[in-house]
Design an enzyme around this catalytic site. Structure first.
Site, PDB file in Angstrom:
ATOM      1  N   ASP A  38       0.848  -1.175   0.000  1.00 46.51           N
ATOM      2  CA  ASP A  38       0.000   0.000   0.000  1.00 46.51           C
ATOM      3  C   ASP A  38       0.899   1.245   0.000  1.00 46.51           C
ATOM      4  O   ASP A  38       2.055   1.180   0.437  1.00 46.51           O
ATOM      5  CB  ASP A  38      -0.889  -0.023   1.242  1.00 46.51           C
ATOM      6  CG  ASP A  38      -1.761   1.193   1.358  1.00 46.51           C
ATOM      7  OD1 ASP A  38      -2.419   1.540   0.363  1.00 46.51           O
ATOM      8  OD2 ASP A  38      -1.772   1.800   2.446  1.00 46.51           O
ATOM      9  N   ASP A  48      -0.067   4.977   0.930  1.00 44.22           N
ATOM     10  CA  ASP A  48      -0.248   5.938   2.015  1.00 44.22           C
ATOM     11  C   ASP A  48      -0.388   5.226   3.356  1.00 44.22           C
ATOM     12  O   ASP A  48      -1.265   4.379   3.534  1.00 44.22           O
ATOM     13  CB  ASP A  48      -1.480   6.797   1.745  1.00 44.22           C
ATOM     14  CG  ASP A  48      -1.383   7.498   0.396  1.00 44.22           C
ATOM     15  OD1 ASP A  48      -0.305   8.025   0.085  1.00 44.22           O
ATOM     16  OD2 ASP A  48      -2.388   7.492  -0.351  1.00 44.22           O
TER      17      ASP A  48
END
Length: 512
Positions: free
Chosen positions: A348, A350
């Site tokens: 991922d 953020d």
């Protein structure tokens, strides 16, 4: 009392009976589900799962999800994690719901107290009205009395989240439902019998089906290792013939060894014991059946082979259980991904690679998290592919342009080094796309583009949707919590690491 909402999940290998099941749901009386999730668990998915459009009354409810052909536990986990309703009703693809099934399902769920985690349906196995049933027909008919069987079982979604879903170490349609039931009841919930009914016709089978079914003995060995020697009593499962199968196999093997050692007396005694045990077993199977020529030949031949095959699979299961225990791989629920060699790491963006700046459109605001660059360099040094899978709903909401997202991504790569791919979902939660995590689309797309199987990927993120996307795709999901990560997400995750450095240490040092 207001009826509760529910989704229906059907793992399927593409049997023709799937169409009959969908027609029964279309024609049935009662409230419609929010969604019908068909999990395509076929080895070969080159042809579409449904040759024709689903029946018109439910066509807009049906969603097909690909699965890595890893068995019903994996397929069911993918299905319920892709659902959203508070209840998930599981059906096998070879059952036929009655006309009142939907209506009675709604009544079963509405009447369930909060301490009830699961409501089991009633299963009827139609048999010919005349003549004694065959051994195979009696085997299938046992489903009518089976406890916690998932051919028709509804579970609360939040309970599945709490206990981790089905344990994917059980690769067959055997014991995976009982194992889940044991964990659910151990967590303090009840599983009750409902009033809805499905018919489960006896499927066609060849003469050796009973021998192939003995592979389930390996799962019984794992059940004993996970839940102790009294697991059958707690689950309401009848004791089998394993001690007698072991004795039969030992007697037969002893007869052969004694004969090879030129010990005729010992060989004769062992052979007599083997013959007596085999004859008793064969007669036990023949006596309640039709006793025609075909059934007699089948029972005699398989009764000779079956104890040996059952013993082999039991011993194989014991060896695997001890190996798993030695490796510390006992956590129930979710795929046992640490048994797989990782070939690609999907991260991922953020909150995992860089600080989470909501709807960031400014590359100058990109701030890598501590230790991330070193961890990525370790992945690169080990020859692993690295890619990013990220939801960017700001595009759908009009808060971001795709060019701005790309500019931020370029800055991430400038600071953290080269990556093998970027996979971005531009949709919002209401769009119903296949790519927005927790759906598996980004993970399966990344795996395909990187040339690896999803089961060889590790997906790393800071929230539950990252882990759920991994599990839905059959990948290994690892949660790296941040201060914003909810405690319940940490508890529900099958694997948790303090930071990306810990993840790198685990993955790089495993089986290398």
């Amino acid at each position: 009392m207001q009826a509760v909402a529910f989704d229906i999940v059907v793992p399927t290998v593409g049997r023709p009976s799937l169409h009959r099941l969908l027609q029964a749901l279309d024609h049935g009386d009662g409230p419609r589900p929010q969604r019908i999730v068909l999990v395509d668990d076929r080895d070969d998915r080159s042809d579409p799962l449904l040759a024709t459009r689903p029946p018109p009354g439910i066509a807009d409810l049906v969603r097909v999800l690909p699965c890595p052909a890893s068995g019903p536990a994996t397929a069911r986990n993918l299905g319920w994690r892709a659902s959203s309703a508070p209840w998930v009703a599981f059906l096998d693809d070879d059952v036929r719901p009655t006309a009142a099934w939907l209506e009675r399902l709604a009544a079963d769920l509405t009447g369930a107290g909060r301490d009830v985690a699961g409501v089991q349906g009633r299963i009827r196995v139609p048999l010919a009205p005349d003549g004694a049933p065959t051994d195979w027909e009696r085997n299938v008919a046992g489903l009518a009395e089976a406890r916690w069987v998932t051919a028709d079982m509804a579970y609360r979604r939040d309970v599945l989240e709490r206990v981790g879903g089905f344990d994917e170490r059980f690769p067959r349609a055997y014991r995976e439902d009982v194992e889940l039931g044991l964990r659910v009841t151990a967590a303090g919930y009840r599983i009750v019998q409902g009033q809805r009914v499905v018919d489960h016709p006896v499927p066609p089978a060849d003469a050796w089906v009973s021998v192939r079914k003995q592979a389930g003995n390996a799962d019984d060995a794992l059940m004993r290792a996970l839940h102790g020697h009294r697991w059958r009593h707690r689950a309401g499962v009848a004791s089998g013939r394993r001690p007698l199968h072991l004795a039969t196999t030992a007697a037969g093997g002893g007869a052969v060894l004694a004969a090879m050692s030129h010990r005729p007396r010992a060989a004769a005694i062992a052979a007599a014991a083997w013959l007596g045990l085999t004859a008793e077993f064969a007669w036990r199977r023949i006596r309640p059946g039709p006793r025609d020529r075909d059934e007699l030949a089948t029972m005699l031949a398989t009764s000779v082979v079956l104890p040996v095959v059952a013993t082999y699979h039991w011993l194989r299961g014991l060896i695997r259980a001890r190996r798993l225990a030695a490796a510390g791989l006992w956590r129930p629920g979710g795929p046992l991904a640490t048994e797989r060699r990782v070939e690609a790491v999907l991260l991922d963006r953020d909150g995992t690679l860089v600080e989470d700046v909501p709807y960031n459109r400014d590359p100058s605001r990109v701030r890598p998290l501590p230790g991330v660059r070193d961890a990525l360099d370790r992945f690169r040094g080990a020859g692993l592919a690295i890619a990013v899978v990220t939801n960017q709903s700001g595009i759908a909401r009009g808060r971001l342009a795709r060019a701005q997202v790309d500019a931020v991504n370029e800055r991430v790569e400038e600071l953290l080094g080269p990556l093998d791919g970027w996979f971005v979902c531009p949709h919002g939660p209401e769009d119903g796309c296949e790519c927005r995590k927790p759906a598996p689309g980004l993970v399966t797309k990344a795996a395909a583009d990187l040339g690896v199987d999803p089961t060889s990927c590790a997906v790393v993120g800071d929230i539950q949707s990252d882990v759920d996307a991994a599990l839905a795709a059959g990948a290994r999901g690892i949660l790296v919590p941040r201060p914003s990560t909810r405690p319940e997400e940490v508890l529900a995750s099958p694997e948790v690491a303090a930071d990306l450095a810990v993840v790198a240490d685990r993955i790089v040092t495993e089986d290398r």
